[in-house]
Enzyme design. Structure first.
Site, PDB file in Angstrom:
ATOM      1  N   HIS A 257      53.957  -2.000  29.839  1.00  0.00           N
ATOM      2  CA  HIS A 257      54.089  -2.859  31.018  1.00  0.00           C
ATOM      3  C   HIS A 257      53.171  -4.074  30.911  1.00  0.00           C
ATOM      4  CE1 HIS A 257      53.086  -4.144  35.154  1.00  0.00           C
ATOM      5  NE2 HIS A 257      54.382  -3.909  35.383  1.00  0.00           N
ATOM      6  N   ASN A 359      69.021   2.598   7.335  1.00  0.00           N
ATOM      7  CA  ASN A 359      68.362   2.259   6.076  1.00  0.00           C
ATOM      8  C   ASN A 359      69.325   2.366   4.902  1.00  0.00           C
ATOM      9  OD1 ASN A 359      65.867   1.640   7.108  1.00  0.00           O
ATOM     10  ND2 ASN A 359      65.021   3.693   6.818  1.00  0.00           N
TER      11      ASN A 359
END
Length: 451
Positions: A257, A359
């Site tokens: 935050h 990947n």
């Protein structure tokens, strides 16, 4: 939850001896071995000492009576021998008969006497007392009696008596009592040992489940004091780990935050600035790159969060990953496999497989997905035909923010956290990720999960 995988034992394999492998078997052996040794010693003492002594005294009585009757028959005239035998029969309780003018060898042959079963102790006693030729038969009929033939000057004296007059009848009773009591003690020992070992097994199962990311709550304390202390220590360890995980998640949520707010303000200010102004485009790119780095780091550090495990069909998840990669334009081949349901954290395991497949798609033209069922583990293989990773660099690939090719741009090569996050998820489930050469010619990444 991040749990490191248990190291494999190094060095030579454990010796395979005669000792039981389980605690229950070893504890039972500790109880049974002294009991068996005690029985062997008692049996030896009983047979070699007590039984031999009792048999000698019994044989002395029967041999003495037999020798006395034989002497009296030789000293008594033939007409009076019948009265003598009747009187001796009443006083001794033996069945007596006299066969005049009979040879001992002939009588023994006709009677089928077999002296091979006669103990040496009994033979020695009769040799000492009778002092004349005789024959013994311990297998006379089926009425539990013994017979003695004694050669006298006038014939053969036949003595028939109960077996208990010559041998001890307590042997069978002693053996039955000894074996019966031993069996009762073994049953009692098995009952109490099983009750003592059961909490240890439950503690091992709880630790194994917690290591696989399956929290089953506090361990219920029971059993001996030492087992209760071990269970209490396990509960404390579990609470500390969970508290650490929750604190880390809450802290990172606050960090997320705090960091997102200034980044959003910077992006708004840059968006309001003219694009043609020098340096604005570069600053916008740097802010976006910082945003990606923060998101990737938070995903890695947060791990699974507080997600609850549930049964997940792993083959269906692989099908979702394959379809997702195909929509992105990749060539993915999924090997058919059985429905495999495991207790997994759905979001975390999908994130792990997505990183592995991404990947493979990023570095190869062809991608293969397959599922292999083992006795204790389920293994997911992700293969590609890319350049692969050298064996000496495969451990480095799992390190956070480690990119094996620094020349790659972050837009195409990522930030170096994909494999790290994937392995973090695997370890949290009690499994691991390994690398090897792929049958397609590139790299094989294997995700191993406990069943």
């Amino acid at each position: 939850m991040v749990v490191t995988a248990a190291p494999r034992p190094a060095g030579r394999p454990p010796a395979r001896g005669v000792m039981p492998r389980s605690l229950f078997g070893r504890s039972l052996l500790i109880v049974l071995l002294p009991l068996i040794i005690l029985q062997l010693v008692v049996a030896y003492v009983f047979y070699a000492r007590h039984w031999d002594t009792v048999t000698r005294w019994l044989a002395l009585g029967l041999a003495g009576e037999t020798a006395l009757i034989a002497d009296l028959i030789e000293q008594t005239p033939p007409p009076e021998r019948a009265a003598l035998l009747e009187l001796a029969r009443k006083r001794t309780g033996l069945a007596l008969s006299f066969q005049p003018d009979t040879d001992l060898v002939e009588a023994a042959t006709l009677a089928g006497i077999d002296e091979r079963d006669v103990p040496a102790t009994i033979r020695e006693v009769f040799n000492e007392k009778v002092k004349r030729p005789f024959r013994l038969d311990l297998r006379i009929g089926q009425d539990d009696r013994v017979a003695v033939w004694v050669a006298t000057d006038g014939g053969i004296l036949r003595v028939l008596g109960e077996r208990k007059r010559l041998t001890s009848t307590t042997t069978t009773l002693f053996m039955l009592w000894m074996v019966g009591v031993s069996l009762v003690l073994v049953v009692i020992a098995i009952y109490f040992l099983s009750r003592q070992v059961r909490p240890i097994r439950r503690l091992a199962e709880a630790a194994d489940s917690f290591g696989k990311g399956r929290d089953i709550g506090d361990f219920r304390l029971e059993g001996a004091t030492e087992i209760r202390r071990a269970g209490h220590a396990f509960n404390l360890m579990r609470q500390r780990i969970l508290r650490f995980m929750h604190q880390r998640t809450d802290m990172l949520a606050a960090v997320s935050h705090d960091l997102r707010t200034p980044l959003t303000r910077m992006k708004l200010e840059l968006a309001m600035m003219p694009r043609h102004q020098p340096g604005v485009a570069d600053l916008m790119s740097d802010v976006e790159e910082m945003q990606r780095l923060i998101d990737a780091y938070l995903s890695f550090a947060r791990g699974e969060g507080r997600e609850v495990p549930e049964l997940v069909d792993l083959q269906a998840v692989l099908a979702e990953m394959a379809e997702r990669a195909r929509r992105a334009g990749a060539f993915v081949e999924l090997q058919p496999g059985p429905e495999t349901r495991l207790p997994l954290r759905p979001v975390a395991i999908r994130s792990c497989l997505a990183n592995l497949v991404d990947n493979a798609v990023r570095h190869g033209q062809r991608v293969g997905l397959s599922l292999q069922l083992g006795v204790h583990y389920v293994t997911v293989h992700v293969d590609d035909d890319g350049p692969g990773i050298p064996a000496e660099q495969r451990d480095q690939a799992f390190q956070p923010f480690n990119r094996l090719d620094p020349s790659r741009r972050r837009a195409t090569g990522g930030v170096g956290l994909g494999l790290t996050i994937a392995r973090d998820v695997a370890l949290a489930h009690g499994g691991d990720i390994e690398m090897d050469n792929s049958p397609l010619g590139g790299l094989r990444v294997s995700l191993r999960l406990p069943r």
